[in-house]
Write a protein that holds these residues in place. Sequence first.
Motif, PDB file in Angstrom:
ATOM      1  N   SER A 220       0.829  -1.204   0.000  1.00  0.00           N
ATOM      2  CA  SER A 220       0.000   0.000   0.000  1.00  0.00           C
ATOM      3  C   SER A 220       0.866   1.259   0.000  1.00  0.00           C
ATOM      4  CB  SER A 220      -0.914  -0.004   1.230  1.00  0.00           C
ATOM      5  OG  SER A 220      -0.148  -0.111   2.401  1.00  0.00           O
ATOM      6  N   VAL A 221       1.955   1.217   0.770  1.00  0.00           N
ATOM      7  CA  VAL A 221       2.862   2.374   0.826  1.00  0.00           C
ATOM      8  C   VAL A 221       3.489   2.601  -0.549  1.00  0.00           C
ATOM      9  CG1 VAL A 221       4.801   3.376   2.053  1.00  0.00           C
ATOM     10  CG2 VAL A 221       3.399   1.677   3.180  1.00  0.00           C
ATOM     11  N   LEU A 222       3.848   1.503  -1.195  1.00  0.00           N
ATOM     12  CA  LEU A 222       4.473   1.582  -2.512  1.00  0.00           C
ATOM     13  C   LEU A 222       3.537   2.245  -3.521  1.00  0.00           C
ATOM     14  CD1 LEU A 222       7.059   0.635  -4.015  1.00  0.00           C
ATOM     15  CD2 LEU A 222       5.757  -1.348  -4.731  1.00  0.00           C
ATOM     16  N   LEU A 223       2.283   1.799  -3.529  1.00  0.00           N
ATOM     17  CA  LEU A 223       1.328   2.350  -4.499  1.00  0.00           C
ATOM     18  C   LEU A 223       1.097   3.834  -4.242  1.00  0.00           C
ATOM     19  CD1 LEU A 223      -0.441   1.502  -6.901  1.00  0.00           C
ATOM     20  CD2 LEU A 223      -2.343   1.374  -5.300  1.00  0.00           C
ATOM     21  N   THR A 224       0.967   4.199  -2.958  1.00  0.00           N
ATOM     22  CA  THR A 224       0.765   5.618  -2.625  1.00  0.00           C
ATOM     23  C   THR A 224       1.945   6.454  -3.104  1.00  0.00           C
ATOM     24  OG1 THR A 224      -0.176   4.731  -0.605  1.00  0.00           O
ATOM     25  CG2 THR A 224      -0.053   7.101  -0.777  1.00  0.00           C
ATOM     26  N   ALA A 225       3.155   5.950  -2.875  1.00  0.00           N
ATOM     27  CA  ALA A 225       4.347   6.694  -3.290  1.00  0.00           C
ATOM     28  C   ALA A 225       4.365   6.869  -4.804  1.00  0.00           C
ATOM     29  CB  ALA A 225       5.602   5.969  -2.822  1.00  0.00           C
ATOM     30  N   PHE A 226       3.967   5.813  -5.543  1.00  0.00           N
ATOM     31  CA  PHE A 226       3.903   5.902  -6.997  1.00  0.00           C
ATOM     32  C   PHE A 226       2.890   6.952  -7.412  1.00  0.00           C
ATOM     33  CE2 PHE A 226       6.274   2.016  -8.064  1.00  0.00           C
ATOM     34  CZ  PHE A 226       6.867   2.458  -9.225  1.00  0.00           C
ATOM     35  N   ASN A 227       1.727   6.944  -6.771  1.00  0.00           N
ATOM     36  CA  ASN A 227       0.672   7.872  -7.160  1.00  0.00           C
ATOM     37  C   ASN A 227       1.031   9.317  -6.859  1.00  0.00           C
ATOM     38  OD1 ASN A 227      -0.862   5.847  -8.186  1.00  0.00           O
ATOM     39  ND2 ASN A 227      -2.076   5.553  -6.317  1.00  0.00           N
ATOM     40  N   ARG A 228       1.960   9.511  -5.910  1.00  0.00           N
ATOM     41  CA  ARG A 228       2.385  10.873  -5.591  1.00  0.00           C
ATOM     42  C   ARG A 228       3.629  11.273  -6.370  1.00  0.00           C
ATOM     43  NH1 ARG A 228       2.987  10.349   0.249  1.00  0.00           N
ATOM     44  NH2 ARG A 228       0.912  10.196   1.167  1.00  0.00           N
ATOM     45  N   TYR A 229       4.068  10.421  -7.307  1.00  0.00           N
ATOM     46  CA  TYR A 229       5.276  10.646  -8.090  1.00  0.00           C
ATOM     47  C   TYR A 229       6.498  10.828  -7.202  1.00  0.00           C
ATOM     48  CZ  TYR A 229       1.576  11.662 -11.411  1.00  0.00           C
ATOM     49  OH  TYR A 229       0.448  11.582 -12.162  1.00  0.00           O
ATOM     50  N   ASP A 230       6.466  10.251  -6.017  1.00  0.00           N
ATOM     51  CA  ASP A 230       7.586  10.401  -5.086  1.00  0.00           C
ATOM     52  C   ASP A 230       8.561   9.249  -5.339  1.00  0.00           C
ATOM     53  OD1 ASP A 230       9.190  11.094  -3.026  1.00  0.00           O
ATOM     54  OD2 ASP A 230       7.651  11.022  -1.461  1.00  0.00           O
ATOM     55  N   TYR A 231       9.262   9.328  -6.503  1.00  0.00           N
ATOM     56  CA  TYR A 231       9.995   8.153  -6.974  1.00  0.00           C
ATOM     57  C   TYR A 231      11.206   7.780  -6.124  1.00  0.00           C
ATOM     58  CZ  TYR A 231       6.967   8.469 -11.012  1.00  0.00           C
ATOM     59  OH  TYR A 231       5.872   8.506 -11.830  1.00  0.00           O
ATOM     60  N   GLN A 232      11.813   8.760  -5.466  1.00  0.00           N
ATOM     61  CA  GLN A 232      12.975   8.406  -4.640  1.00  0.00           C
ATOM     62  C   GLN A 232      12.533   7.608  -3.412  1.00  0.00           C
ATOM     63  OE1 GLN A 232      15.125  12.062  -4.034  1.00  0.00           O
ATOM     64  NE2 GLN A 232      16.163  11.813  -6.003  1.00  0.00           N
ATOM     65  N   TYR A 233      11.355   7.938  -2.927  1.00  0.00           N
ATOM     66  CA  TYR A 233      10.763   7.170  -1.826  1.00  0.00           C
ATOM     67  C   TYR A 233      10.428   5.765  -2.327  1.00  0.00           C
ATOM     68  CZ  TYR A 233       7.462   6.286   2.067  1.00  0.00           C
ATOM     69  OH  TYR A 233       6.795   5.779   3.143  1.00  0.00           O
ATOM     70  N   VAL A 234       9.906   5.688  -3.578  1.00  0.00           N
ATOM     71  CA  VAL A 234       9.621   4.384  -4.188  1.00  0.00           C
ATOM     72  C   VAL A 234      10.874   3.514  -4.162  1.00  0.00           C
ATOM     73  CG1 VAL A 234       9.178   3.225  -6.395  1.00  0.00           C
ATOM     74  CG2 VAL A 234       7.711   5.108  -5.673  1.00  0.00           C
TER      75      VAL A 234
END
Lengths: 264, 266
Positions: B226-240
């Motif tokens: 779930s955290v991964l998908l949220t990070a993707f949806n926020r374009y927060d790629y370094q967090y991804v």
Amino acid sequence: MAVDEPRWRRFDRRRRLGRFALWVLGAVAVVGSWEFMEIGVTNPGTIPREVTDLLTRMYPPDVAYTGRIVDPLIETVQIAALGTLGALVLAVPVALLAAENTTPNAVTFWLGKLIVTVSRSVNTIIWALIFVVMFGSGPLAGAVAIAFRSVGFLGKLLGEEIEEIDFGQVEAVRAAGASPGQILLYGILPQVKPALVGLSIYRWDINIRDSTVLGFVGAGGIGVQLFRAVNAFAWQSVATVLLVILGVVVVTESLSAYTRGLVR
Amino acid sequence: MATGERTWERPSVFPRREVKWAVYASVVGFFLWSGLGVGADPGRVARGLASAGSLLGDFFPPTATPRQAQRILDKMLESVAMATVATLTGIVVSVPVAFMAAENLSPRPLYAVNRGFISVSRAFNAIIVAIIAVKAIGFGPLAGILTITFKTVGFFSKLLAEDLEDIDMGSVDAVRAAGASSTQTLLYGVVPQIVPRFAGLSVYRWDINIRTSTVVGIVGAGGIGSVLLTAFNRYDYQYVTAILVAIVAVVLVAEGVSAVVRRRYQ
């Protein structure tokens, strides 16, 4: 029987203690996990009722929906095929790197191992998320995701096959003055060809299953249709899609088993 | 070499040369058709790869603020916890299914039903099972446990049933001939023969379950997904990337633990 007579025991004291410790560790891990998730004991009790409820909504499957899923289904098969082909092309060099007897040096060996490990640890759906960013949504991203996921599998198993080849033949080809490319073609490839074909078909079969879910993250295939039906609560359509997926997977599995039987 | 002499030909799986070329041609044709269907024209692939170069900068270096790191840790523990509980529940359900799906121990109709169940469990990807589990019982780790349990049963029962089919029926008959009831026959004739494999399979499945538990969160079934998908949806790629590094690390550790335990036990 005298009391002090030696009795047969399957394990000595140390091993019995070790086994006991493992049991305790396992029990603690499970109980600790359950507590950590804070689920409690009443929630799981509702599972049978909810699942039965869902199954009754799914019955009977909506036959009329079949026509709408033919095209996405073909797309799924195409994604799996192209993904497997791409994986094959990428996996051969990776396997040569990851095999101890063909890798040039320690650095390339570890590079091979690293590629294999990363590819295998990251699930297809995560690869799909990444490639949807790169290629935009659609089946192309799905095919590339399938390829990247399969490289680790094919590279690892093919590498193990390469490690088991008869190196004498390789030496013979080299002694006859062959270039590295020729050594690969005439010394190594003939020895791993059956494994190569068998593994590719096996992976293709797995890829068919994996490509059914790519649609959830926008990477094409029948998953798109399934996702829509689920979100619309069209449970009878969901049942149709599930039955079609089941049929396709059973067919590919038998096809794969039959072909692998021929090659072996 | 005389022209009329027979020459050596490599053995082939194909009955005739024409068949061989027909098969090769249809395979190539199939791939071309697939390429067209998927839209994999070289230009598009090249553009994608070109954008990959610039995207690499967006994904690297992996970064996470302390709060994000804490979130990764929490959700990763949830993934591991789901996998651990589901391994146990999966095995508990698998044992009867496996006995009923073993040809030598089970009556014919029961055998067919259980084999069917195993095929169904294996056919559906965990994500599909998860999305349905989430709709049935709601978001959260319980849906994940249900999903992984269901997937575990297909794998575990299949392999356990195959082991059961390979057991030495002689010792089973011996126990039965000594006057054992059917429960006693199972306990003393069958079980001791499969215990070592059983332990190895459990640990192996736990390791696979950890992998599965990292993705079911993408459809809402708990865990790091779930955290991964949220990070993707926020374009927060370094967090991804930071999350991905954590996933690879956990999978590696689980794989190592599983390999060590299996080697010790067998």
